[in-house]
Design a protein around this motif. Structure first.
Motif, PDB file in Angstrom:
ATOM      1  N   LYS B   5       0.793  -1.228   0.000  1.00  0.00           N
ATOM      2  CA  LYS B   5       0.000   0.000   0.000  1.00  0.00           C
ATOM      3  C   LYS B   5       0.825   1.279   0.000  1.00  0.00           C
ATOM      4  N   SER B   6       2.119   1.166   0.223  1.00  0.00           N
ATOM      5  CA  SER B   6       2.940   2.386   0.158  1.00  0.00           C
ATOM      6  C   SER B   6       3.505   2.616  -1.245  1.00  0.00           C
ATOM      7  N   VAL B   7       3.228   1.673  -2.151  1.00  0.00           N
ATOM      8  CA  VAL B   7       3.813   1.770  -3.502  1.00  0.00           C
ATOM      9  C   VAL B   7       2.915   2.589  -4.428  1.00  0.00           C
ATOM     10  N   VAL B   8       3.531   3.512  -5.171  1.00  0.00           N
ATOM     11  CA  VAL B   8       2.807   4.298  -6.179  1.00  0.00           C
ATOM     12  C   VAL B   8       3.466   4.049  -7.525  1.00  0.00           C
ATOM     13  N   ILE B   9       2.656   3.642  -8.503  1.00  0.00           N
ATOM     14  CA  ILE B   9       3.193   3.385  -9.850  1.00  0.00           C
ATOM     15  C   ILE B   9       2.476   4.296 -10.838  1.00  0.00           C
ATOM     16  N   LYS B  10       3.267   5.027 -11.624  1.00  0.00           N
ATOM     17  CA  LYS B  10       2.676   5.840 -12.682  1.00  0.00           C
ATOM     18  C   LYS B  10       3.224   5.339 -14.004  1.00  0.00           C
ATOM     19  N   GLY B  11       2.339   4.900 -14.871  1.00  0.00           N
ATOM     20  CA  GLY B  11       2.789   4.377 -16.167  1.00  0.00           C
ATOM     21  C   GLY B  11       2.106   3.072 -16.487  1.00  0.00           C
ATOM     22  N   GLU B  12       2.862   2.188 -17.141  1.00  0.00           N
ATOM     23  CA  GLU B  12       2.262   0.943 -17.619  1.00  0.00           C
ATOM     24  C   GLU B  12       2.740  -0.234 -16.785  1.00  0.00           C
ATOM     25  N   LEU B  13       1.806  -1.067 -16.394  1.00  0.00           N
ATOM     26  CA  LEU B  13       2.144  -2.222 -15.566  1.00  0.00           C
ATOM     27  C   LEU B  13       1.749  -3.483 -16.336  1.00  0.00           C
ATOM     28  N   ASN B  14       2.761  -4.271 -16.725  1.00  0.00           N
ATOM     29  CA  ASN B  14       2.496  -5.527 -17.441  1.00  0.00           C
ATOM     30  C   ASN B  14       2.941  -6.695 -16.583  1.00  0.00           C
ATOM     31  N   THR B  20      -1.836  -8.791  -6.891  1.00  0.00           N
ATOM     32  CA  THR B  20      -2.705  -8.090  -5.939  1.00  0.00           C
ATOM     33  C   THR B  20      -2.115  -6.706  -5.707  1.00  0.00           C
ATOM     34  N   ILE B  21      -2.976  -5.700  -5.847  1.00  0.00           N
ATOM     35  CA  ILE B  21      -2.492  -4.323  -5.673  1.00  0.00           C
ATOM     36  C   ILE B  21      -3.162  -3.710  -4.451  1.00  0.00           C
ATOM     37  N   GLU B  22      -2.367  -3.281  -3.522  1.00  0.00           N
ATOM     38  CA  GLU B  22      -2.877  -2.554  -2.353  1.00  0.00           C
ATOM     39  C   GLU B  22      -2.467  -1.086  -2.421  1.00  0.00           C
ATOM     40  N   GLY B  23      -1.598  -0.757  -3.361  1.00  0.00           N
ATOM     41  CA  GLY B  23      -1.115   0.625  -3.473  1.00  0.00           C
ATOM     42  C   GLY B  23      -1.874   1.399  -4.532  1.00  0.00           C
ATOM     43  N   ARG B  24      -1.173   2.372  -5.138  1.00  0.00           N
ATOM     44  CA  ARG B  24      -1.809   3.213  -6.159  1.00  0.00           C
ATOM     45  C   ARG B  24      -1.157   2.966  -7.515  1.00  0.00           C
ATOM     46  N   VAL B  25      -1.995   2.881  -8.543  1.00  0.00           N
ATOM     47  CA  VAL B  25      -1.461   2.759  -9.903  1.00  0.00           C
ATOM     48  C   VAL B  25      -2.201   3.748 -10.798  1.00  0.00           C
ATOM     49  N   GLU B  26      -1.441   4.514 -11.563  1.00  0.00           N
ATOM     50  CA  GLU B  26      -2.043   5.441 -12.528  1.00  0.00           C
ATOM     51  C   GLU B  26      -1.468   5.137 -13.895  1.00  0.00           C
ATOM     52  N   ILE B  38      -7.697  -5.978  -6.748  1.00  0.00           N
ATOM     53  CA  ILE B  38      -7.450  -4.649  -6.188  1.00  0.00           C
ATOM     54  C   ILE B  38      -7.884  -4.728  -4.729  1.00  0.00           C
ATOM     55  N   GLY B  39      -6.917  -4.739  -3.831  1.00  0.00           N
ATOM     56  CA  GLY B  39      -7.205  -4.878  -2.410  1.00  0.00           C
ATOM     57  C   GLY B  39      -7.956  -3.686  -1.856  1.00  0.00           C
ATOM     58  N   SER B  40      -8.400  -3.806  -0.620  1.00  0.00           N
ATOM     59  CA  SER B  40      -9.240  -2.748  -0.048  1.00  0.00           C
ATOM     60  C   SER B  40      -8.508  -1.417   0.074  1.00  0.00           C
ATOM     61  N   ASN B  41      -7.181  -1.446   0.076  1.00  0.00           N
ATOM     62  CA  ASN B  41      -6.426  -0.186   0.117  1.00  0.00           C
ATOM     63  C   ASN B  41      -6.006   0.290  -1.271  1.00  0.00           C
ATOM     64  N   GLY B  42      -6.234  -0.522  -2.265  1.00  0.00           N
ATOM     65  CA  GLY B  42      -5.776  -0.214  -3.618  1.00  0.00           C
ATOM     66  C   GLY B  42      -6.581   0.904  -4.260  1.00  0.00           C
ATOM     67  N   LYS B  43      -5.876   1.800  -4.953  1.00  0.00           N
ATOM     68  CA  LYS B  43      -6.531   2.894  -5.682  1.00  0.00           C
ATOM     69  C   LYS B  43      -5.955   2.929  -7.087  1.00  0.00           C
ATOM     70  N   ILE B  44      -6.808   2.643  -8.055  1.00  0.00           N
ATOM     71  CA  ILE B  44      -6.357   2.500  -9.439  1.00  0.00           C
ATOM     72  C   ILE B  44      -7.004   3.587 -10.280  1.00  0.00           C
ATOM     73  N   LYS B  45      -6.173   4.305 -11.016  1.00  0.00           N
ATOM     74  CA  LYS B  45      -6.707   5.281 -11.963  1.00  0.00           C
ATOM     75  C   LYS B  45      -6.101   4.896 -13.305  1.00  0.00           C
ATOM     76  N   ALA B  46      -6.671   3.896 -13.917  1.00  0.00           N
ATOM     77  CA  ALA B  46      -6.027   3.313 -15.093  1.00  0.00           C
ATOM     78  C   ALA B  46      -7.013   2.454 -15.878  1.00  0.00           C
ATOM     79  N   GLN B  47      -6.629   2.189 -17.110  1.00  0.00           N
ATOM     80  CA  GLN B  47      -7.338   1.171 -17.877  1.00  0.00           C
ATOM     81  C   GLN B  47      -6.797  -0.177 -17.434  1.00  0.00           C
TER      82      GLN B  47
END
Lengths: 229, 133
Positions: B5-14, B20-26, B38-47
């Motif tokens: 949940k402390s991880v933030v990813i901006k870009g493409e994730l393959n 399982t994602i608990e962090g943020r992905v954009e 997408i875990g309960s802490n996960g926040k996704i702003k992505a396709q």
């Protein structure tokens, strides 16, 4: 049955609260079958659902009926406007609410959302719905015929499709009570130019109405060949 | 694999394993042959493109899953879903469209965003969603 209910039943929970998804009353519906028949006219029907999202309805309309479903839960919008004391802004809000292009939706499920609106908001909402509905498209709406009771605990209703002729009514907490019921002629005027094709008054003090948008009449050319002679 | 949940990813994730994602992905998430949670802490702003998607947290963006999308109680999705099976629990939030007839990941033309939320998630350079029939 939605997932949460399914898991609750597996666990043997009997005491599920109303807001958490208790089974509600199952009542017959006369208009749903005809609404579904109206969607048949469209090869790839697009359905706009104005009620709260119901998992089993998504499965029914998406899987069984083959619709693409657009969920636009208007009860949440009403709740937000009530909680922010901005209910007077609801008519203008509805004017901008629907991103869909004109005449792109084959069917609209309004359920009983109009019962919660004052006339100005109802007018604007109806105008937007008639805009997005395709010619030949159908719109289903329920209208209460009973005067609103001064209830301490107003509720909205989740309408869960049990089968093509039965709906389950699941109440859940609302911040706004139902408003004064609309008269039959007001309902017709509200949705003009849609035509009422079915109108059932149920014993439950509810009117089930099915509207259809008339198919487009042939376009009259700007200059007829006769005029050019 | 877990993204904490402390991880933030901006870009493409393959990826080619369940995730399982608990962090943020954009940006964009693509694990087409595997399951994404997408875990309960996960926040996704992505396709999102996956085989199966389970949402307990927040997804803001369009989703294409070849098998199933499940939005569990407390989960939230703002965007358009294309998947042959969609299960939405009571208590879940969903705004957008559901298309169970179209095959996920067939072709690519950008769909119209179903909601202001979905609109925000479409960023320049993102791969567009499968097309309307």
């Amino acid at each position: 049955m939605v997932l949460s209910d399914f898991f609750a039943r597996l666990r043997g929970d009997d005491d599920v609260t109303a807001s958490g998804g208790t089974d509600g009353l199952i009542k017959p519906t006369k208009v749903l079958t005809r609404f579904l028949a109206g969607l048949d006219a469209s090869q790839h029907p697009v359905l706009l659902d104005l009620g709260p999202v119901v998992g089993s309805n998504v499965t029914f309309f998406g899987g069984e009926v083959g619709c693409k479903i657009l969920i636009e839960d208007l009860s949440k919008d009403i709740e937000r406007h009530v909680s922010q004391s901005k209910i007077a802004e609801l008519p203008d809000f509805f004017e901008q609410r629907f991103p869909q292009d004109s005449e792109t939706v084959s069917g609209i499920l309004c359920w009983d959302i109009f019962d919660y609106l004052e006339r100005a908001a109802a007018d604007r909402l109806a105008r937007q719905l008639t805009r997005v509905l395709q010619p030949g498209g159908v719109l289903l709406a329920f209208f209460s015929t009973a005067d609103p009771q001064s209830t301490i605990h107003p509720t909205y209703t989740r309408h869960v499709v049990v089968d093509r002729s039965h709906l389950e009514y699941r109440p859940y907490k609302a911040a706004r009570a139902k408003q004064r019921p609309l008269l039959n002629r007001d309902i017709q005027r509200l949705f003009e130019p849609l035509r009422v094709t079915e109108n059932f008054l149920l014993k439950t003090h509810q009117r089930e109405v099915l509207f259809r948008k008339p198919a487009q009449t042939a376009q009259v050319p700007f200059e007829s060949p006769l005029a050019m002679r | 694999m877990n993204i904490g949940k402390s991880v933030v990813i901006k870009g493409e994730l393959n990826g080619s394993e369940d995730l399982t994602i608990e962090g943020r992905v954009e940006g964009k998430i693509e694990i087409k042959d595997h399951s994404l949670t997408i875990g309960s802490n996960g926040k996704i702003k992505a396709q999102v493109f996956a085989k199966a998607l389970i949402v307990l947290g927040e997804v803001n963006g369009n989703i294409a899953a070849s098998e199933i999308v499940e939005i569990r109680d407390g989960g939230s999705v703002d965007g358009d879903i294309v998947s042959p099976r969609v299960a939405i629990a009571e208590g879940a939030h969903f705004r957008g469209s559901v298309d169970m007839q179209r095959k996920a990941g067939q072709e690519s033309t950008p769909p119209k965003p179903a909601s202001p939320g979905a609109r925000q998630a479409q960023m320049p350079g993102q791969v567009a969603q499968p097309t309307v029939r």
